[in-house]
Design an enzyme around this catalytic site. Structure first.
Site, PDB file in Angstrom:
ATOM      1  N   ASP A  45       0.731  -1.123  -0.046  1.00  0.00           N
ATOM      2  CA  ASP A  45      -0.188  -0.172  -0.012  1.00  0.00           C
ATOM      3  C   ASP A  45       0.786   1.174  -0.147  1.00  0.00           C
ATOM      4  O   ASP A  45       1.836   1.298   0.590  1.00  0.00           O
ATOM      5  CB  ASP A  45      -0.871  -0.016   1.331  1.00  0.00           C
ATOM      6  CG  ASP A  45      -1.782   1.008   1.096  1.00  0.00           C
ATOM      7  OD1 ASP A  45      -2.344   1.319  -0.058  1.00  0.00           O
ATOM      8  OD2 ASP A  45      -2.672   1.431   2.011  1.00  0.00           O
ATOM      9  N   ASN A  56     -10.659  -3.201  -5.579  1.00  0.00           N
ATOM     10  CA  ASN A  56     -10.012  -2.328  -6.453  1.00  0.00           C
ATOM     11  C   ASN A  56     -10.404  -1.827  -7.909  1.00  0.00           C
ATOM     12  O   ASN A  56     -10.069  -1.168  -8.619  1.00  0.00           O
ATOM     13  CB  ASN A  56      -8.523  -2.714  -6.725  1.00  0.00           C
ATOM     14  CG  ASN A  56      -7.839  -2.433  -5.413  1.00  0.00           C
ATOM     15  OD1 ASN A  56      -7.001  -3.303  -4.801  1.00  0.00           O
ATOM     16  ND2 ASN A  56      -7.982  -1.418  -4.542  1.00  0.00           N
TER      17      ASN A  56
END
Ligand code: IPE
Ligand code: IPE
Ligand code: MG
Length: 244
Positions: free
Chosen positions: A24, A72
């Site tokens: 991330d 996502n």
């Protein structure tokens, strides 16, 4: 950490057997540099290569990385396309180098939601992985922890209906229906990028994982950062609900 070639029956307990990482901070890394988010993903994929080799060299047995979640897809089309292109490139590379490098790669996730090209590459990596023994990298792609559990429950129900399984279900039996069947649970879960949440990653498998969060953005993550995470892991007292 010291590089070592670990052989069966001889492993360094100070190194977690299974490390899981939520990649991330790629977007924020790029933004800080005035670059498009996609440049962050390209940088992040290089970091992934480095860290995977490092894990292999210090004797980690399994590395599971969260590369693209079932959530996502909400991102802008161009960004999703770039991520898929990078994954395509990585899978091609893995097909060529996995055997040479002693890295067994598996994809965890709903492959049916990916493009036909990526599906074919995933099938090919699976075939090659079947021939390799040793360090295993699991790439979570179109992966969601809840989705994994629901898909496993569906397959179990289908097995019961077909008489292939009885209605008695143990935790160990259920775990065999997950993408992670045959893989021990993660010992250490690392999330760079500053957020302190699971974002739907390995919900079942992380029941007793040790968590390590750092503000370092994934493209800036280095082997030294991994060493810090491992040092923190070593200082933890894993009780599994018991007393020590
Ligand atoms: C992680 O980086 C990569 C994926 C989720 C595919 P992000 O793209 O989430 O980066 P930030 O969190 O926006 O900085
Ligand atoms: C988690 O990161 C998913 C992956 C790393 C693939 P996100 O950036 O998608 O998570 P949130 O949105 O911050 O929870
Ligand atoms: Mg993010």
């Amino acid at each position: 950490m010291e590089k070592r070639n670990v052989t069966a029956g001889e492993r360094d307990d100070r190194v977690p057997r299974h490390i899981a990482i939520i990649l991330d901070g790629n977007g924020r890394w790029a933004k800080k540099r005035g670059l498009p988010r996609t440049a962050g993903h390209a940088a992040g994929s290089e970091t992934f290569r480095k860290i995977a080799y490092y894990c292999r060299d210090i004797g980690v047995e399994y590395l599971t990385i969260y590369a693209f979640s079932t959530e996502n897809w909400k991102r802008p089309e161009g960004e999703v396309k770039t991520i898929m292109r990078l994954l395509d490139k990585y899978l091609h590379e893995a097909i060529d180098t996995m055997e040479r490098d002693g890295m067994k790669m598996r994809i965890f996730g709903d492959v049916s939601g990916l493009s036909p090209e990526l599906q074919a590459l995933a099938a090919r990596t699976d075939e090659i992985a079947d021939r390799i023994d040793g360090f295993q990298v699991n790439v979570c792609l179109n992966y969601g922890g809840r989705d994994e559990i629901v898909q496993a429950a569906r397959r179990y129900a289908a097995d019961v209906a077909a008489g292939r399984a009885d209605g008695e279900l143990s935790e160990a039996q259920f775990a065999r229906y997950l993408y992670s069947a045959n893989v021990p649970d993660p010992d250490l879960l690392i999330r760079p990028g500053g957020e302190q949440r699971l974002s739907n990653f390995l919900l079942w498998q992380c029941a007793y994982a040790e968590f390590y969060f750092t503000d370092v953005l994934w493209p800036d993550f280095t082997p030294e950062e991994l060493d810090k995470a491992i040092a923190a892991f070593r200082s933890r007292d894993r009780r599994y609900g018991g007393v020590k």
